[in-house]
Enzyme design. Structure first.
Site, PDB file in Angstrom:
ATOM      1  N   TYR A  23       0.858  -1.187   0.000  1.00  0.00           N
ATOM      2  CA  TYR A  23       0.000   0.000   0.000  1.00  0.00           C
ATOM      3  C   TYR A  23       0.890   1.232   0.000  1.00  0.00           C
ATOM      4  O   TYR A  23       1.851   1.305   0.760  1.00  0.00           O
ATOM      5  CB  TYR A  23      -0.892  -0.005   1.240  1.00  0.00           C
ATOM      6  N   ASP A  30       9.196   2.712   0.042  1.00  0.00           N
ATOM      7  CA  ASP A  30       8.136   3.307   0.841  1.00  0.00           C
ATOM      8  C   ASP A  30       8.333   2.850   2.279  1.00  0.00           C
ATOM      9  O   ASP A  30       7.958   1.743   2.652  1.00  0.00           O
ATOM     10  CB  ASP A  30       6.765   2.894   0.302  1.00  0.00           C
ATOM     11  N   LYS A  85       4.318   8.770   9.235  1.00  0.00           N
ATOM     12  CA  LYS A  85       4.025   8.141  10.529  1.00  0.00           C
ATOM     13  C   LYS A  85       4.991   8.555  11.653  1.00  0.00           C
ATOM     14  O   LYS A  85       4.824   9.629  12.209  1.00  0.00           O
ATOM     15  CB  LYS A  85       3.916   6.632  10.342  1.00  0.00           C
TER      16      LYS A  85
END
Ligand SMILES: *Cc1c(COP(=O)(O)O)cnc(C)c1O
Length: 426
Positions: free
Chosen positions: A144, A239, A267
């Site tokens: 994702y 990522d 994050k």
């Protein structure tokens, strides 16, 4: 366990917010339950609207590695807030956080801050296309990369497919340049490069996947991608929105001995505030405007409050060095959970690295999207709701990562394990 206020909040939310939530997985649909609403959190604990207390293993999907409402982070944030919250003009704080990231990750010389992981990926992909003059992007099924149009693609049934949109609203024309390959399939990476090599702008990969549950890269997988990219002049985008500063201080690039051309962060580097970062070597990053011609911008990018939270978080991580202890605690926890499930004869497997793990209701091994998707999601739903009732909050989907923080204590793990023991799953 009381539920009345949670239920009422959800009813009210649904009237004015689609599905009652601002990110779909929060609706608990995947586990056939209704969401809890959080009033406050401290350390490893969440407290909902009915004053139920939960041990949190989701940690806002990863950022809260120091636990909730960490005093050091909050103190620094409060100091910054008192001086104003957004200027749309640079602050020194942005340079400070960028420097910390540059010092922590060898392949990174420059950093562009944005407001989410999605934006970091969007920026990296545009930059890769802009500096290579190519259109095609390789991604892996089950990874994702945020809700970017050209990353919302579904793999077809074959080994190598051009993506078709996995959501209405994404034109086919937007995803026709996205090639979807199976994770951990080095052979299909080779085939894709044999066929399209000089058209591939970039390969984007979660170096440790966290969004089909935790899936580790097989030995040689990342190195092979690196080699093909180098040979064909394509960029390698890692990522690391989850793995950055989660697996170790910095990037997993050191762990696997592979350098990325571009790294996406988010994050943890925002310490619980909205942030993202696209980073890499100066020669690549300087293609971003205003230095270069690849356009990218953001009203709240590098927001001083978010950046201050990020600095405080990274400083704490750097000085506390919690990573070995977190990894040991996670290993122990996973072993005990596994043992309890073995006693119940429940087929399962656990994938784990550092302080992130996923318990799959599936004998495994789970190495890619297909093997992850074999999991018994109904059993996961029972596990999730059973744990929730006992005051343990897990990600509300089988295909997510669990996290632990520096604030989780042995008593929390003991309660978790005792609950798993008592659960009736069949
Ligand atoms: C969370 C996540 C994103 C998206 O970040 P947002 O801040 O939710 O936009 C991108 N990539 C990975 C690997 C993620 O886990």
């Amino acid at each position: 366990m009381k539920r009345d206020k949670n239920r009422e909040n959800f009813q009210n939310a649904k009237k004015v917010i689609p599905g009652g939530v601002n990110s779909p997985v929060r609706a608990f649909k995947a586990v056939g339950a209704e969401p809890i609403f959080i009033e406050k959190a401290k350390g490893p604990y969440l407290y909902d609207s009915d004053a139920n207390k939960y041990i949190d293993y989701c940690l806002s999907w990863g950022p809260m590695i120091l636990g909730h409402a960490n005093k050091v982070v909050l103190d620094d944030v409060k100091k910054v807030i008192d001086k104003g919250t957004s200027f749309g003009i640079p602050t020194k704080l942005e340079t400070e956080l960028a420097k910390m990231i540059v010092e922590a990750i060898d392949s990174v010389e420059k950093v562009r801050f944005v407001s989410s992981g999605t934006e970091a990926v969007m920026t990296a992909i545009r930059l890769a296309r802009g500096c290579t003059g190519r259109d095609k992007i390789v991604k892996f099924a089950g990874c994702y990369h945020g809700h970017v149009d050209h990353m919302l693609v579904e793999a077809g049934s074959g080994a190598m497919t051009f993506g078709s949109p996995s959501s209405p609203g994404v034109p086919k024309d937007f995803t026709k340049h996205t090639i979807v390959l199976p994770y951990n399939d080095t052979e299909s990476v080779k085939k894709a490069f044999d066929k399209y090599g000089d058209k591939i702008a970039a390969v984007i990969v979660e170096p440790v996947a966290g969004n089909m549950g935790v899936v580790l890269p097989k030995t040689g997988f990342l190195k092979a991608i690196r080699q093909h990219c180098t040979e064909k002049g394509s960029l390698l985008i890692f990522d690391e929105v989850i793995t950055g500063f989660r697996v170790k201080y910095g990037s997993v690039q050191d762990v696997f001995g592979v350098e990325a051309d571009l790294t996406c962060l988010g994050k943890i580097i925002g310490g619980g505030f909205p942030i993202g970062a696209c980073c890499g070597r100066a020669e690549v990053m300087d293609n971003l405007s205003p230095e270069g011609s690849v356009y990218q911008a953001g009203t709240l990018s590098g927001n001083p409050v978010c950046v201050a939270a990020g600095i405080a978080t990274l400083k704490s991580l750097k000085s506390q060095k919690p990573y070995d202890a977190l990894a040991r605690a996670t290993e122990e926890l996973c072993k005990s959970i596994s043992q309890s499930l073995e006693e119940k004869n429940i087929p399962h497997s656990i994938n784990r690295i550092a302080s992130m793990f996923t318990l799959f209701f599936n004998p495994g091994p789970v190495t890619d999207y297909v093997s992850s998707a074999r999991s018994d999601t109904r059993l996961y739903a029972r596990y999730f709701t059973g744990m929730l009732k006992a005051g343990i909050y897990l990600p509300p989907s089988q295909f997510e990562a669990c996290f632990i923080s520096t604030e989780h204590r042995q008593k929390d793990f003991d309660k978790t394990i005792a609950t798993v023991r008592k659960l009736v799953l069949k």
